[in-house]
Design a protein around this motif. Structure first.
Motif, PDB file in Angstrom:
ATOM      1  N   PHE A 113       9.909   3.449  -2.025  1.00 27.47           N
ATOM      2  CA  PHE A 113       8.524   3.749  -2.390  1.00 27.47           C
ATOM      3  C   PHE A 113       8.235   3.422  -3.848  1.00 27.47           C
ATOM      4  O   PHE A 113       7.229   2.785  -4.173  1.00 27.47           O
ATOM      5  CB  PHE A 113       8.238   5.227  -2.111  1.00 27.47           C
ATOM      6  N   ARG A 114       9.117   3.852  -4.729  1.00 25.26           N
ATOM      7  CA  ARG A 114       8.858   3.673  -6.162  1.00 25.26           C
ATOM      8  C   ARG A 114       8.897   2.206  -6.564  1.00 25.26           C
ATOM      9  O   ARG A 114       8.105   1.771  -7.409  1.00 25.26           O
ATOM     10  CB  ARG A 114       9.852   4.496  -6.983  1.00 25.26           C
ATOM     11  N   LYS A 118       5.395   0.642  -7.236  1.00 28.05           N
ATOM     12  CA  LYS A 118       5.418   0.597  -8.698  1.00 28.05           C
ATOM     13  C   LYS A 118       4.576   1.722  -9.298  1.00 28.05           C
ATOM     14  O   LYS A 118       3.945   1.569 -10.346  1.00 28.05           O
ATOM     15  CB  LYS A 118       4.934  -0.769  -9.199  1.00 28.05           C
ATOM     16  N   VAL A 119       4.597   2.869  -8.620  1.00 28.00           N
ATOM     17  CA  VAL A 119       3.753   3.990  -9.036  1.00 28.00           C
ATOM     18  C   VAL A 119       4.102   4.499 -10.426  1.00 28.00           C
ATOM     19  O   VAL A 119       3.231   4.993 -11.147  1.00 28.00           O
ATOM     20  CB  VAL A 119       3.836   5.121  -7.982  1.00 28.00           C
ATOM     21  N   TYR A 120       5.373   4.346 -10.826  1.00 27.16           N
ATOM     22  CA  TYR A 120       5.789   4.799 -12.152  1.00 27.16           C
ATOM     23  C   TYR A 120       6.249   3.632 -13.023  1.00 27.16           C
ATOM     24  O   TYR A 120       7.175   3.766 -13.825  1.00 27.16           O
ATOM     25  CB  TYR A 120       6.908   5.831 -12.027  1.00 27.16           C
ATOM     26  N   GLU A 124       9.495   3.261 -15.780  1.00 26.09           N
ATOM     27  CA  GLU A 124      10.766   2.811 -15.210  1.00 26.09           C
ATOM     28  C   GLU A 124      10.659   1.360 -14.777  1.00 26.09           C
ATOM     29  O   GLU A 124       9.561   0.845 -14.526  1.00 26.09           O
ATOM     30  CB  GLU A 124      11.172   3.688 -14.016  1.00 26.09           C
ATOM     31  N   ARG A 125      11.805   0.684 -14.694  1.00 18.49           N
ATOM     32  CA  ARG A 125      11.832  -0.698 -14.225  1.00 18.49           C
ATOM     33  C   ARG A 125      11.704  -0.711 -12.706  1.00 18.49           C
ATOM     34  O   ARG A 125      12.469  -0.026 -12.019  1.00 18.49           O
ATOM     35  CB  ARG A 125      13.131  -1.381 -14.652  1.00 18.49           C
TER      36      ARG A 125
END
Length: 206
Positions: A113-114, A118-120, A124-125
């Motif tokens: 998911f992340r 690319k929600v964060y 973060e990379r």
């Protein structure tokens, strides 16, 4: 005691379902992760890993990590129906399946998911290719649950446990990745429908 959380997140939902199963109510403080509440120095002083949920005890000590918080309450309120198992063998089986569901399911789903959404990406990379690979790994994990649930009523065996909570939270989360049991995973689908009707799950889902 106070629980710092964002109730909609999978990690907080694991703790909240567990607490509902045990009939425990706590003071709560909701954090805005998108706004970076968990990145503040004040929050980092509470949480070793900088993540939610975090339990602050009356003496000022804190606990982070969902399962650690659940274990604390399990030890604090001993019962003949522990969600971490009853006999030595059952405790080992619950631990085994909890870890399997966490490391091969829920954690991998987080990675998918992340990295895909690319929600964060501001903190973060994000590697989209790793996200897609992680999504496929989650799909390939579901037959493991199907096989186990074809032989047992619950994930760790004959009794509902924290392993079921982890597996359920994973299954509800992967809907965001457009993953669900296929037509051959009949037992997994039945178990999921049963979980959706548990009072603790209904309460947390609102």
């Amino acid at each position: 005691m106070k629980l710092y959380e964002l109730a909609m997140t999978p990690s907080a939902r694991r703790v909240n379902i567990f607490l509902k199963e045990m009939g425990i109510e706590l003071d709560r403080q909701s954090l805005n992760l998108r706004a970076g509440d968990n990145l503040s120095d004040e929050f980092k002083a509470l949480s070793v890993n900088g993540r939610i949920p975090v339990l602050e005890l009356d003496n000022g000590q804190t606990l982070c990590e969902s399962i650690a918080i659940c274990r604390y309450f399990d030890e604090l309120t001993p019962s003949d129906h522990s969600l971490f198992g009853r006999s030595p063998l059952e405790k080992a089986q619950v631990e085994m399946w909890q870890r399997i569901c966490e490391l091969q399911g829920l954690f991998i789903a987080f990675q998918a998911f992340r990295n895909i959404t690319k929600v964060y990406q501001d903190r973060e990379r994000c590697v989209e290719a790793w996200g897609e690979e992680s999504r496929q790994r989650v799909i390939e994990f579901l037959p493991t649950l199907e096989k186990q649930l074809s032989e047992h009523p619950f994930v760790a065996g004959q009794h509902f446990s924290v392993a079921d909570i982890t597996a359920y939270v994973m299954m509800s989360f992967i809907k965001h990745l457009e993953i669900s049991p296929d037509d051959t995973q009949i037992n997994l689908s039945k178990w999921l429908a049963t979980m959706e009707q548990r009072p603790s799950v209904l309460a947390v889902n609102g």
